[in-house]
Design a protein around this motif. Structure first.
Motif, PDB file in Angstrom:
ATOM      1  N   THR A  64       0.831  -1.204   0.000  1.00 37.52           N
ATOM      2  CA  THR A  64       0.000   0.000   0.000  1.00 37.52           C
ATOM      3  C   THR A  64       0.864   1.252   0.000  1.00 37.52           C
ATOM      4  OG1 THR A  64      -1.811  -1.118   1.137  1.00 37.52           O
ATOM      5  CG2 THR A  64      -1.757   1.271   1.314  1.00 37.52           C
ATOM      6  N   GLN A  65       2.005   1.189   0.643  1.00 37.94           N
ATOM      7  CA  GLN A  65       2.864   2.358   0.805  1.00 37.94           C
ATOM      8  C   GLN A  65       3.561   2.789  -0.490  1.00 37.94           C
ATOM      9  OE1 GLN A  65       2.645   4.013   3.714  1.00 37.94           O
ATOM     10  NE2 GLN A  65       1.156   2.409   4.168  1.00 37.94           N
ATOM     11  N   VAL A  66       3.567   1.947  -1.522  1.00 38.46           N
ATOM     12  CA  VAL A  66       4.241   2.336  -2.763  1.00 38.46           C
ATOM     13  C   VAL A  66       3.327   3.132  -3.691  1.00 38.46           C
ATOM     14  CG1 VAL A  66       5.814   0.367  -2.670  1.00 38.46           C
ATOM     15  CG2 VAL A  66       3.724   0.213  -4.049  1.00 38.46           C
ATOM     16  N   MET A  67       2.030   3.176  -3.380  1.00 37.45           N
ATOM     17  CA  MET A  67       1.091   3.923  -4.226  1.00 37.45           C
ATOM     18  C   MET A  67       1.143   5.404  -3.878  1.00 37.45           C
ATOM     19  SD  MET A  67      -2.155   1.400  -4.686  1.00 37.45           S
ATOM     20  CE  MET A  67      -2.609   1.349  -2.993  1.00 37.45           C
ATOM     21  N   THR A  68       0.823   6.239  -4.869  1.00 42.17           N
ATOM     22  CA  THR A  68       0.849   7.685  -4.653  1.00 42.17           C
ATOM     23  C   THR A  68      -0.549   8.294  -4.618  1.00 42.17           C
ATOM     24  OG1 THR A  68       1.092   8.053  -7.031  1.00 42.17           O
ATOM     25  CG2 THR A  68       3.118   7.948  -5.719  1.00 42.17           C
ATOM     26  N   ASN A  69      -1.584   7.529  -4.965  1.00 44.91           N
ATOM     27  CA  ASN A  69      -2.945   8.048  -4.979  1.00 44.91           C
ATOM     28  C   ASN A  69      -3.608   7.720  -3.656  1.00 44.91           C
ATOM     29  OD1 ASN A  69      -5.980   7.815  -5.475  1.00 44.91           O
ATOM     30  ND2 ASN A  69      -5.250   8.942  -7.273  1.00 44.91           N
ATOM     31  N   ALA A  70      -4.040   8.751  -2.931  1.00 46.04           N
ATOM     32  CA  ALA A  70      -4.611   8.582  -1.593  1.00 46.04           C
ATOM     33  C   ALA A  70      -5.899   7.768  -1.602  1.00 46.04           C
ATOM     34  CB  ALA A  70      -4.855   9.947  -0.957  1.00 46.04           C
ATOM     35  N   VAL A  71      -6.699   7.889  -2.649  1.00 43.96           N
ATOM     36  CA  VAL A  71      -7.951   7.137  -2.741  1.00 43.96           C
ATOM     37  C   VAL A  71      -7.653   5.642  -2.833  1.00 43.96           C
ATOM     38  CG1 VAL A  71     -10.014   6.736  -4.155  1.00 43.96           C
ATOM     39  CG2 VAL A  71      -9.176   9.061  -3.817  1.00 43.96           C
ATOM     40  N   MET A  72      -6.710   5.294  -3.683  1.00 44.02           N
ATOM     41  CA  MET A  72      -6.352   3.891  -3.841  1.00 44.02           C
ATOM     42  C   MET A  72      -5.646   3.349  -2.600  1.00 44.02           C
ATOM     43  SD  MET A  72      -5.340   3.864  -7.878  1.00 44.02           S
ATOM     44  CE  MET A  72      -5.253   2.064  -7.996  1.00 44.02           C
ATOM     45  N   MET A  73      -4.857   4.180  -1.951  1.00 43.55           N
ATOM     46  CA  MET A  73      -4.208   3.758  -0.709  1.00 43.55           C
ATOM     47  C   MET A  73      -5.247   3.454   0.359  1.00 43.55           C
ATOM     48  SD  MET A  73      -0.911   6.285  -0.430  1.00 43.55           S
ATOM     49  CE  MET A  73      -0.297   5.567   1.089  1.00 43.55           C
ATOM     50  N   LYS A  74      -6.249   4.311   0.453  1.00 43.75           N
ATOM     51  CA  LYS A  74      -7.308   4.119   1.444  1.00 43.75           C
ATOM     52  C   LYS A  74      -8.061   2.817   1.180  1.00 43.75           C
ATOM     53  CE  LYS A  74     -10.937   6.760   3.711  1.00 43.75           C
ATOM     54  NZ  LYS A  74     -11.658   8.020   3.749  1.00 43.75           N
ATOM     55  N   ALA A  75      -8.314   2.517  -0.100  1.00 45.60           N
ATOM     56  CA  ALA A  75      -9.017   1.285  -0.459  1.00 45.60           C
ATOM     57  C   ALA A  75      -8.192   0.049  -0.088  1.00 45.60           C
ATOM     58  CB  ALA A  75      -9.342   1.282  -1.943  1.00 45.60           C
ATOM     59  N   THR A  76      -6.891   0.082  -0.319  1.00 44.86           N
ATOM     60  CA  THR A  76      -6.066  -1.076   0.010  1.00 44.86           C
ATOM     61  C   THR A  76      -5.828  -1.189   1.514  1.00 44.86           C
ATOM     62  OG1 THR A  76      -4.041   0.149  -0.492  1.00 44.86           O
ATOM     63  CG2 THR A  76      -4.945  -1.232  -2.238  1.00 44.86           C
ATOM     64  N   GLU A  77      -5.843  -0.071   2.222  1.00 51.46           N
ATOM     65  CA  GLU A  77      -5.776  -0.130   3.684  1.00 51.46           C
ATOM     66  C   GLU A  77      -7.019  -0.820   4.226  1.00 51.46           C
ATOM     67  OE1 GLU A  77      -5.187   3.969   4.702  1.00 51.46           O
ATOM     68  OE2 GLU A  77      -3.036   3.894   4.256  1.00 51.46           O
ATOM     69  N   LYS A  78      -8.178  -0.518   3.628  1.00 50.43           N
ATOM     70  CA  LYS A  78      -9.435  -1.171   4.008  1.00 50.43           C
ATOM     71  C   LYS A  78      -9.370  -2.655   3.670  1.00 50.43           C
ATOM     72  CE  LYS A  78     -13.873  -1.487   5.017  1.00 50.43           C
ATOM     73  NZ  LYS A  78     -14.013  -2.467   6.078  1.00 50.43           N
ATOM     74  N   LEU A  79      -8.774  -2.983   2.528  1.00 51.04           N
ATOM     75  CA  LEU A  79      -8.588  -4.376   2.140  1.00 51.04           C
ATOM     76  C   LEU A  79      -7.780  -5.119   3.205  1.00 51.04           C
ATOM     77  CD1 LEU A  79      -8.713  -6.691   0.006  1.00 51.04           C
ATOM     78  CD2 LEU A  79      -6.589  -5.763  -0.905  1.00 51.04           C
ATOM     79  N   ALA A  80      -6.708  -4.510   3.693  1.00 55.82           N
ATOM     80  CA  ALA A  80      -5.873  -5.137   4.720  1.00 55.82           C
ATOM     81  C   ALA A  80      -6.665  -5.377   5.996  1.00 55.82           C
ATOM     82  CB  ALA A  80      -4.643  -4.269   5.007  1.00 55.82           C
ATOM     83  N   VAL A  81      -7.485  -4.426   6.379  1.00 54.54           N
ATOM     84  CA  VAL A  81      -8.322  -4.585   7.575  1.00 54.54           C
ATOM     85  C   VAL A  81      -9.309  -5.728   7.373  1.00 54.54           C
ATOM     86  CG1 VAL A  81     -10.115  -3.486   8.981  1.00 54.54           C
ATOM     87  CG2 VAL A  81      -8.068  -2.198   8.351  1.00 54.54           C
ATOM     88  N   ASP A  82      -9.936  -5.774   6.200  1.00 52.08           N
ATOM     89  CA  ASP A  82     -10.899  -6.843   5.907  1.00 52.08           C
ATOM     90  C   ASP A  82     -10.236  -8.216   5.931  1.00 52.08           C
ATOM     91  OD1 ASP A  82     -12.904  -4.968   5.677  1.00 52.08           O
ATOM     92  OD2 ASP A  82     -13.016  -5.054   3.493  1.00 52.08           O
ATOM     93  N   VAL A  83      -9.050  -8.316   5.365  1.00 51.28           N
ATOM     94  CA  VAL A  83      -8.325  -9.590   5.370  1.00 51.28           C
ATOM     95  C   VAL A  83      -7.966  -9.970   6.803  1.00 51.28           C
ATOM     96  CG1 VAL A  83      -6.155 -10.721   4.690  1.00 51.28           C
ATOM     97  CG2 VAL A  83      -7.464  -9.396   3.014  1.00 51.28           C
ATOM     98  N   GLN A  84      -7.559  -9.006   7.590  1.00 49.43           N
ATOM     99  CA  GLN A  84      -7.209  -9.275   8.984  1.00 49.43           C
ATOM    100  C   GLN A  84      -8.419  -9.773   9.770  1.00 49.43           C
ATOM    101  OE1 GLN A  84      -5.452  -5.917  10.978  1.00 49.43           O
ATOM    102  NE2 GLN A  84      -4.654  -7.171  12.632  1.00 49.43           N
ATOM    103  N   GLU A  85      -9.607  -9.292   9.393  1.00 47.41           N
ATOM    104  CA  GLU A  85     -10.841  -9.689  10.080  1.00 47.41           C
ATOM    105  C   GLU A  85     -11.423 -10.985   9.528  1.00 47.41           C
ATOM    106  OE1 GLU A  85     -13.316  -6.248   9.715  1.00 47.41           O
ATOM    107  OE2 GLU A  85     -12.252  -5.173  11.306  1.00 47.41           O
ATOM    108  N   GLY A  86     -10.756 -11.592   8.553  1.00 50.12           N
ATOM    109  CA  GLY A  86     -11.187 -12.891   8.062  1.00 50.12           C
ATOM    110  C   GLY A  86     -11.850 -12.900   6.710  1.00 50.12           C
ATOM    111  N   SER A  87     -11.820 -11.794   5.998  1.00 52.56           N
ATOM    112  CA  SER A  87     -12.421 -11.753   4.668  1.00 52.56           C
ATOM    113  C   SER A  87     -11.489 -12.387   3.647  1.00 52.56           C
ATOM    114  CB  SER A  87     -12.687 -10.304   4.243  1.00 52.56           C
ATOM    115  OG  SER A  87     -13.618  -9.707   5.094  1.00 52.56           O
TER     116      SER A  87
END
Length: 113
Positions: A64-87
Motif C-alpha cells: 500500500t505504501q508504494v502507491m501515490t494516490n490517496a484514494v487507492m491507498m485508502k481502499a487497500t488499507e481497508k482491504l488489509a483490515v478486511d483480510v485481517q478480520e477474516g475476509s
C-alpha cells in the motif's frame, strides 16, 4: 512557481489531497493512467513480497505504501483490515478487487478499487 507552491501547501490537508486524487481518478485519460500506474506498483510489490515468503497481510500493508494516490491507498488499507478480520480477496470479473466478508449475514461484497 508561486502557483506550484500554493498547490503543494493547499494539498497538505489530507481531506483536500483525498478530494484532489478523486478528481484525478475521474479524469478520462489521466485518471486511467494514474490508476494503472498505482495498481501496477501495488501488484508488483505485493507479488515480490508474497513470493519472498512475507505473510499476505504484511505484504498488503507494505505494498500500500508504494502507491501515490490517496484514494487507492485508502481502499487497500481497508482491504488489509478486511483480510485481517477474516475476509477473502477475489476479483469481480471487472479487474476490481472485491472483499467478501466470510460468514457475513448480508453476504454482500464491497468493491475496493
Amino acid at each position: 512557481m508561486l502557483g506550484i507552491i500554493f498547490i503543494q501547501k493547499w494539498l497538505e490537508k489530507p481531506s483536500r489531497k483525498l478530494r484532489w486524487h478523486q478528481i484525478i481518478l475521474g479524469m478520462p485519460v489521466f485518471g486511467e493512467i494514474s490508476a494503472q500506474i498505482n495498481a501496477s506498483r501495488f501488484a508488483s510489490t505485493l507479488a515480490l513480497l508474497a513470493g519472498s515468503g512475507v505473510p499476505l497481510l504484511d505484504a498488503i500493508k507494505i505494498s500500500t505504501q508504494v502507491m501515490t494516490n490517496a484514494v487507492m491507498m485508502k481502499a487497500t488499507e481497508k482491504l488489509a483490515v478486511d483480510v485481517q478480520e477474516g475476509s477473502s480477496v477475489a476479483c469481480d470479473g471487472k479487474n476490481q478487487a472485491v472483499s467478501a466478508t466470510v460468514g457475513a449475514d448480508d453476504g454482500q461484497r464491497r468493491v475496493l478499487g
